[in-house]
Design a protein around this motif. Sequence first.
Motif, PDB file in Angstrom:
ATOM      1  N   VAL A 178       0.856  -1.182   0.000  1.00 58.94           N
ATOM      2  CA  VAL A 178       0.000   0.000   0.000  1.00 58.94           C
ATOM      3  C   VAL A 178       0.894   1.234   0.000  1.00 58.94           C
ATOM      4  O   VAL A 178       1.870   1.312   0.746  1.00 58.94           O
ATOM      5  N   LYS A 179       0.583   2.170  -0.866  1.00 61.92           N
ATOM      6  CA  LYS A 179       1.270   3.451  -0.923  1.00 61.92           C
ATOM      7  C   LYS A 179       0.405   4.507  -0.248  1.00 61.92           C
ATOM      8  O   LYS A 179      -0.811   4.475  -0.353  1.00 61.92           O
ATOM      9  N   ASN A 180       1.063   5.445   0.422  1.00 60.95           N
ATOM     10  CA  ASN A 180       0.357   6.510   1.145  1.00 60.95           C
ATOM     11  C   ASN A 180      -0.635   5.908   2.136  1.00 60.95           C
ATOM     12  O   ASN A 180      -1.845   6.179   2.093  1.00 60.95           O
ATOM     13  N   LEU A 181      -0.113   5.074   3.022  1.00 64.47           N
ATOM     14  CA  LEU A 181      -0.933   4.329   3.977  1.00 64.47           C
ATOM     15  C   LEU A 181      -1.893   5.227   4.757  1.00 64.47           C
ATOM     16  O   LEU A 181      -3.052   4.867   4.999  1.00 64.47           O
ATOM     17  N   LEU A 182      -1.437   6.405   5.170  1.00 65.83           N
ATOM     18  CA  LEU A 182      -2.247   7.296   6.005  1.00 65.83           C
ATOM     19  C   LEU A 182      -3.146   8.215   5.188  1.00 65.83           C
ATOM     20  O   LEU A 182      -3.791   9.101   5.737  1.00 65.83           O
TER      21      LEU A 182
END
Length: 213
Positions: A178-182
Amino acid sequence: KAKTYEIGTHYEGDALSGELTAFFIDFDQELYLSRNIVGEGLWTDLGATKHQGVEAAARYDLGSLSNTLDGLSLYANYTYTEATYEAGPFAGRDLPFYSRHFGTVGASYRYEDWVFNADLSAQSKQRSPGNAAEGAPYVEDEDATGRLGDIPGYGTVNLRLAYQPEDQENAPKLAFGVKNLLDKEYFTRSTDNNGGKFVGQPRTFFVNASVAF
């Protein structure tokens, strides 16, 4: 044409590895292709420009401290760049679309054929000041089209789990992450024929698969 100077060193130890490089690039006349909002191309003479900075990277194997940490390592990299106009009305100001500071810190863990990575990547603000024409202002506040103005810096958290066999030549490799989890909200700008203000990549899940022949 540009004169490029670079000097660096690297260290490779049992647990710690690292590298450090300094660079200097001196353009006598740099050209930049920009487009207006209806797609008309315009080559802009930036005049003389200067690019200088340092790159650094390090990695440490925590397994050297304890057998229970075998396969776990920490890593970091950082780049500082200063790219400026050296002639014309914008002399001494930052060139468009680059960050002075860019860095990543992360951890990697390998267990047999599986590798897990977690990292935080961050970059400082960028500029989109417009054309360096005589009398034109160096734009810092956002204009009505969204093409010009400063771009705030941002950071994202990324996770990746991969199946990467080391001893099987043609084994398939898989990766999930996952990219940019937040789900950090950020944006960039463009001055080409699709010029404007564009939202950054939101939280994104991905799967990769590959086989070497």
